[in-house]
Design a protein around this motif. Sequence first.
Motif, PDB file in Angstrom:
ATOM      1  N   SER A   1       0.076   4.730  -2.040  1.00 14.34           N
ATOM      2  CA  SER A   1      -0.455   5.830  -1.235  1.00 14.34           C
ATOM      3  C   SER A   1       0.484   7.020  -1.259  1.00 14.34           C
ATOM      4  O   SER A   1       1.689   6.877  -1.421  1.00 14.34           O
ATOM      5  CB  SER A   1      -0.654   5.378   0.217  1.00 14.34           C
TER       6      SER A   1
ATOM      7  N   GLU B   1       0.820  -1.214   0.000  1.00 13.38           N
ATOM      8  CA  GLU B   1       0.000   0.000   0.000  1.00 13.38           C
ATOM      9  C   GLU B   1       0.852   1.262   0.000  1.00 13.38           C
ATOM     10  O   GLU B   1       0.421   2.299  -0.485  1.00 13.38           O
ATOM     11  CB  GLU B   1      -0.946   0.006   1.204  1.00 13.38           C
TER      12      GLU B   1
ATOM     13  N   SER C   1      -5.547   2.004   4.314  1.00 13.80           N
ATOM     14  CA  SER C   1      -5.612   0.909   3.353  1.00 13.80           C
ATOM     15  C   SER C   1      -5.241  -0.426   3.998  1.00 13.80           C
ATOM     16  O   SER C   1      -5.861  -1.456   3.714  1.00 13.80           O
ATOM     17  CB  SER C   1      -4.667   1.182   2.182  1.00 13.80           C
TER      18      SER C   1
END
Length: 138
Positions: free
Chosen positions: A32, A28, A41
């Motif tokens: 991100s 993630e 997430s």
Amino acid sequence: MLDLLLENWKYITGFLALFLVAYWTFDERDQSKTVGDTIESVGERAQSATGGVVGAGGSLALAVIAVMSTIGQELVFSLMQIAGIAGSDPVLAGGVVTGLVGTAGLSGALPVKAWQFGLIAVSILAIGVVWRANGAAN
């Protein structure tokens, strides 16, 4: 094999939880822009993986608890091994006592000056050597 799994289930669970949280975080983080987005997430992934039982905080807590319990268990095991070895050797036991006295002196729990600590250390060492020599002679 089943005995091995049942005996080490805590380690296996902790490793899997830690691995999943780390994998989700790295996966993630690439997608991100902020740390907050990454945490959100990872929390969503944890919720979907556990059917909504564990969120971001729960997955982090599970991983931390598993790691800390593993470290604590190994620390207790190591201290028990050290205690067994120190108990069989008077000089080693004296070294452990000297270390404890020094730690207590440095922390302020035991008001010991440097020359007093030296005298205590030499005395404990002499007692341990005499004790070991008497034990070897018998």
